[in-house]
Structure formats: structure tokens, C-alpha cells
Scaffold this active site. Structure first.
Site, short mmCIF file in Angstrom:
data_model
loop_
_atom_site.label_atom_id
_atom_site.label_comp_id
_atom_site.label_asym_id
_atom_site.label_seq_id
_atom_site.Cartn_x
_atom_site.Cartn_y
_atom_site.Cartn_z
CD GLN A 78 1.50 -49.45 23.00
OE1 GLN A 78 0.49 -49.62 22.33
NE2 GLN A 78 2.70 -49.78 22.57
N1 GTP Z 1 13.15 -34.82 26.20
C1 GTP Z 1 13.16 -36.09 26.59
N2 GTP Z 1 12.51 -37.03 25.91
C2 GTP Z 1 12.56 -38.31 26.36
C3 GTP Z 1 13.28 -38.68 27.53
N3 GTP Z 1 13.12 -40.01 27.72
C4 GTP Z 1 12.37 -40.45 26.70
N4 GTP Z 1 12.02 -39.42 25.88
C5 GTP Z 1 11.19 -39.48 24.67
O1 GTP Z 1 9.90 -39.98 25.04
C6 GTP Z 1 9.36 -40.80 24.00
C7 GTP Z 1 9.01 -42.18 24.55
O2 GTP Z 1 10.21 -42.83 24.97
P1 GTP Z 1 10.30 -44.42 25.17
O3 GTP Z 1 11.61 -44.70 25.80
O4 GTP Z 1 9.96 -45.14 23.93
O5 GTP Z 1 9.11 -44.63 26.23
P2 GTP Z 1 8.62 -46.00 26.88
O6 GTP Z 1 8.28 -45.67 28.29
O7 GTP Z 1 9.63 -47.06 26.67
O8 GTP Z 1 7.29 -46.30 26.09
P3 GTP Z 1 6.56 -47.75 25.86
O9 GTP Z 1 7.59 -48.68 25.35
O10 GTP Z 1 5.47 -47.48 24.86
O11 GTP Z 1 6.01 -48.16 27.17
C8 GTP Z 1 10.43 -40.84 22.91
O12 GTP Z 1 10.11 -39.86 21.95
C9 GTP Z 1 11.71 -40.47 23.65
O13 GTP Z 1 12.70 -39.88 22.82
C10 GTP Z 1 13.97 -37.65 28.25
O14 GTP Z 1 14.61 -37.85 29.29
N5 GTP Z 1 13.87 -36.37 27.74
#
Ligand code: GTP
Ligand code: MG
Length: 202
Positions: A78
Site C-alpha cells: 500500500q
Molecule cells: N486470479 C488470481 N488472483 C490472485 C493471484 N495472486 C493473488 N491474487 C488475488 O489478489 C488479491 C491480492 O493478493 P495478495 O497476495 O494479498 O496481494 P499483495 O500483493 O500481498 O497485497 P498487499 O499485501 O496489500 O501489498 C487477493 O484477492 C488474491 O487472492 C493470482 O495469481 N490469480
């Protein structure tokens, strides 16, 4: 003689713990990727995607791959949390930069955050793996299209690659880890970090 030195070098590498930073803007899929990595490379199950919440602190994942120990550091993406990233640069052997390849409206934000990462002197020479994530979604762009879009400048001397991945179904994760291990083993930065770690032992 050569094989003796080669054997010694391989032995030293096997003792090396590689630190890999997982960066990228919020919702790119960093934590989902980390959990999938853990599930594929260690005995841990990894959190299922529906239990993953936005990251505020630091998630750590330790795995062994290709006879090396890998420690992944996953930070929150974020806007208000991105200033924390640089605290980890000095100790990182390599960077994974995750991008939601199915969300073009956020490519510009991703690109400028990545350019800032690459400008930082504490990350000089760190191999870079850019992940075009969410390939399981129909509208995801390919790794090549993403590379064209980002059109990153000043990457010439940095070892880097783009990889298509789905953190949900695991596509591209093995290729990513193999590339990382190989690049870190060959990287001058790895030698530098090893020397620095050695000289700090009193
Ligand atoms: N369809 C799909 N959704 C994904 C994939 N990777 C992550 N998501 C979705 O994307 C959203 C964010 O995923 P996170 O892993 O929490 O993202 P992040 O980058 O860690 O986010 P922050 O911790 O806020 O920085 C979630 O709803 C996941 O299920 C993917 O390869 N395919
Ligand atoms: Mg996260």
C-alpha cells in the site's frame, strides 16, 4: 585443481542463505505467491488464498531449493507502506517484483514504484525477477507484453527477467525459483554480501 576450487565454491554457496525481497504495489499477489512458494518447496501447507489479508508488517518464508536456503521477505505494497521497503535493500541478494498482469489501470503505478526501487543504490547489482502475475485470468497480459509496456530504462547492466506466473495455481513458480537461484549464485552482489557478513563477525 579446478574441480577442488569448484567443489569448495559450491560448498560455500550451499551454506549461503539467500535473502529475496518480494515487492510490488498492493493487491499484486505477493503474499499469495509467498504462500504458494512455501506450499511447493516446504512441508508447510501455506495459507489458502481466502485467508490472506493485506500485508502491514513483514511475512517471512524459508524454503530450500536446489541445495540452497532461501529466505523470502514479503512486504506490504500500500502507498503508505512503500517507504519501509528500503530498510531491507542492503541485505537483499535479489528482488522479485510482482505485478497484477490483469490490471492495466495500475501498470503506471507499478512502473513508477519499480523505477524508484531500481534507482536505490543499496540494491545495486541485485538480480531482478519481474513477475506478470494472475495468468489464470483471461485478461492477463503475457510477460513479453508487460515487459514492452514497462519499457524499463537503465536495466542494461542488471541481470533481470520477466516471468509469467499464477500465484493461485502455481504456474511459473519453479521456473522463477530456478532463475533466482542461478542468478544469485553467479551474482557479484552475493560475493559482496558474503564479504560484508564475514567482516562484521568479530
Ligand atoms: N486470479 C488470481 N488472483 C490472485 C493471484 N495472486 C493473488 N491474487 C488475488 O489478489 C488479491 C491480492 O493478493 P495478495 O497476495 O494479498 O496481494 P499483495 O500483493 O500481498 O497485497 P498487499 O499485501 O496489500 O501489498 C487477493 O484477492 C488474491 O487472492 C493470482 O495469481 N490469480
Ligand atoms: Mg501481502
Amino acid at each position: 585443481m579446478f574441480s577442488l576450487f569448484y567443489g569448495l565454491w559450491k560448498y560455500m554457496l550451499s551454506k549461503t542463505e539467500f535473502h529475496v525481497l518480494i515487492l510490488g504495489i498492493d493487491k499484486a499477489g505477493k503474499t499469495t505467491l509467498l504462500e504458494k512458494l512455501k506450499a511447493q518447496y516446504s512441508n508447510s501447507e501455506g495459507l489458502p488464498p481466502d485467508r490472506i489479508v493485506p500485508t502491514v508488517g513483514l511475512n517471512i518464508g524459508r524454503v530450500e531449493a536446489s541445495n540452497t536456503k532461501l529466505v523470502f521477505w514479503d512486504l506490504g505494497g500500500q502507498p503508505g507502506l512503500r517507504s519501509i521497503w528500503e530498510k531491507y535493500y542492503e541485505e537483499a541478494h535479489a528482488v522479485i517484483y510482482v505485478i497484477d498482469a490483469a490490471c492495466p489501470s495500475r501498470f503506471e503505478d507499478s512502473k513508477s514504484a519499480l523505477e524508484k526501487v531500481l534507482r536505490h543504490e543499496d540494491l545495486q547489482g541485485a538480480p531482478l525477477l519481474v513477475i506478470a502475475n494472475k495468468q489464470d485470468l483471461d485478461d492477463a497480459v503475457s510477460a513479453e507484453e508487460l515487459a514492452q509496456y514497462l519499457d524499463l530504462k537503465k536495466l542494461d547492466e542488471r541481470v533481470y527477467t520477466f516471468q509469467a506466473v499464477s500465484a493461485i495455481d502455481g504456474l511459473g513458480i519453479k521456473e522463477s525459483v530456478n532463475w533466482l537461484v542461478d542468478s544469485m549464485e553467479r551474482s557479484k552482489r552475493t560475493d559482496l554480501l558474503r564479504v560484508r557478513a564475514g567482516s562484521s563477525v568479530v
